[in-house]
Design an enzyme around this catalytic site. Sequence first.
Site, PDB file in Angstrom:
ATOM      1  N   GLY A 186       0.795  -1.222   0.000  1.00  0.00           N
ATOM      2  CA  GLY A 186       0.000   0.000   0.000  1.00  0.00           C
ATOM      3  C   GLY A 186       0.828   1.273   0.000  1.00  0.00           C
ATOM      4  N   CYS A 227      16.034   0.733   2.756  1.00  0.00           N
ATOM      5  CA  CYS A 227      16.471  -0.187   3.814  1.00  0.00           C
ATOM      6  C   CYS A 227      17.971  -0.100   4.036  1.00  0.00           C
ATOM      7  CB  CYS A 227      16.157  -1.627   3.452  1.00  0.00           C
ATOM      8  SG  CYS A 227      14.550  -1.821   2.743  1.00  0.00           S
TER       9      CYS A 227
HETATM   10  N1  PLP Z   1       9.811  -5.176  -2.729  1.00  0.00           N
HETATM   11  C1  PLP Z   1      10.221  -4.016  -3.258  1.00  0.00           C
HETATM   12  C2  PLP Z   1      10.657  -3.992  -4.691  1.00  0.00           C
HETATM   13  C3  PLP Z   1      10.244  -2.857  -2.476  1.00  0.00           C
HETATM   14  O1  PLP Z   1      10.687  -1.721  -3.016  1.00  0.00           O
HETATM   15  C4  PLP Z   1       9.816  -2.929  -1.139  1.00  0.00           C
HETATM   16  C5  PLP Z   1       9.890  -1.749  -0.268  1.00  0.00           C
HETATM   17  O2  PLP Z   1      10.850  -0.988  -0.306  1.00  0.00           O
HETATM   18  C6  PLP Z   1       9.360  -4.171  -0.649  1.00  0.00           C
HETATM   19  C7  PLP Z   1       9.379  -5.253  -1.466  1.00  0.00           C
HETATM   20  C8  PLP Z   1       8.875  -4.295   0.761  1.00  0.00           C
HETATM   21  O3  PLP Z   1       7.600  -3.721   0.896  1.00  0.00           O
HETATM   22  P1  PLP Z   1       7.076  -3.301   2.354  1.00  0.00           P
HETATM   23  O4  PLP Z   1       7.838  -2.082   2.762  1.00  0.00           O
HETATM   24  O5  PLP Z   1       5.617  -3.036   2.153  1.00  0.00           O
HETATM   25  O6  PLP Z   1       7.310  -4.457   3.236  1.00  0.00           O
END
Ligand code: PLP
Length: 385
Positions: free
Chosen positions: A199, A319
């Site tokens: 979301g 991250c």
């Molecule tokens: N996959 C990708 C390509 C993303 O960019 C992200 C978030 O940065 C995620 C997965 C993880 O999503 P969420 O932050 O909703 O856990």
Amino acid sequence: MIYLDSNATTQVDPKVLDAMLPFLREAFANPSASYRAARGVRSAIETARQQVAAMIGAARAEELIFTSCGTESINAAHVSVRSLWPDRPGLVHTGTEHAAGIECAKRWREAGGRVTAVPVTPQGRVDLAALEQALDAGEVALVSIMWANNETGVIAPIREIVELAHAAGALVHCDAVQAVGKIPVDVQKVPVDFLSLSGHKIHAPKGVGALYVSGRVRFRPLLVGGGQESGRRSGTENVAGIVGLGTAAALAMSERSEHALRDTFEGHVMAMLRDTIVWGDREHRLPNTSCLGFPGMDAAGLLILLDEAGVCCSAGSACHTASLHPSHVLESMGVSAADASSMLRFSFSRFNTMDEAALAADAVIHAVEKMRVLKDDASGPVAFS
Ligand code: PLP
């Protein structure tokens, strides 16, 4: 502030917030309850399911399971396949996956499975010949490859990936967290078996995501308990978040113009800083993403200067920004650590304006020029000492 970090997270659309508020105020009933007040809440969840299904072209809304985030969706898909197909130990992915995918692959290996990381080209696209070879080895249960990369914006040849995987009897999970809402995603035209979305990347709040599970495949839940989501994801639903995701999905289907913002920004920067590198395949790229390399510069220093100028962007994925490791995505593309450490990612949304794109470009040009002067000043005396 000029916010150019929408691949990290997006601002909640005011229309999304308006749709959510009743479910944080008066419509607070537990959707599983039997009284009338709960029925309206339950039906709001089902409307949201239809909205999300429409965004990704799912044939049936029931193929969508609401989760807490993209990461949970990705984990659920991997764990389900691993436990239901124990006789097929193989997982195939790429080194450019998001950390959630990379960590799931580590778990897969720890559980006794075999993991193959298929190489990507220097432009960041999956090497299809290498994928075919990895599938030839047989016994691959799952191919898990992202639709679009969060750092470079590079779009995978996902249709060809699905064809190759299915021909080898493997299922396909696609991390479409960055793709949905930015480019057309249609799970009937490109028949992936699982698809993860989130979301907060599409102007809904944090804390809600969804997993598409094709009606063709079996699924074993990650979370068990009260049997919500038709027994496929237990836990009392985040109703407001789900309504927000549904509304955001409906809004995401209207026209977008991020490519004009991104191209204006990139054009300004490249005209003034001619040695700037655009990382990733420029033809197959998300319209909102600009992943730039500034040779000889240090991204950490540029980030500080840009922050001072009020521009929010990032070095690699959100991250990893805190740790400032060179990007594993660029590393997988064969970029040297020195070049990778000069990379900044700018990601636009429909809330940005052309003025912001031009102002941000000016700020980048200014920051790089300032860094050059600082570096020259520092290298003078050092060179002679
Ligand atoms: N996959 C990708 C390509 C993303 O960019 C992200 C978030 O940065 C995620 C997965 C993880 O999503 P969420 O932050 O909703 O856990």
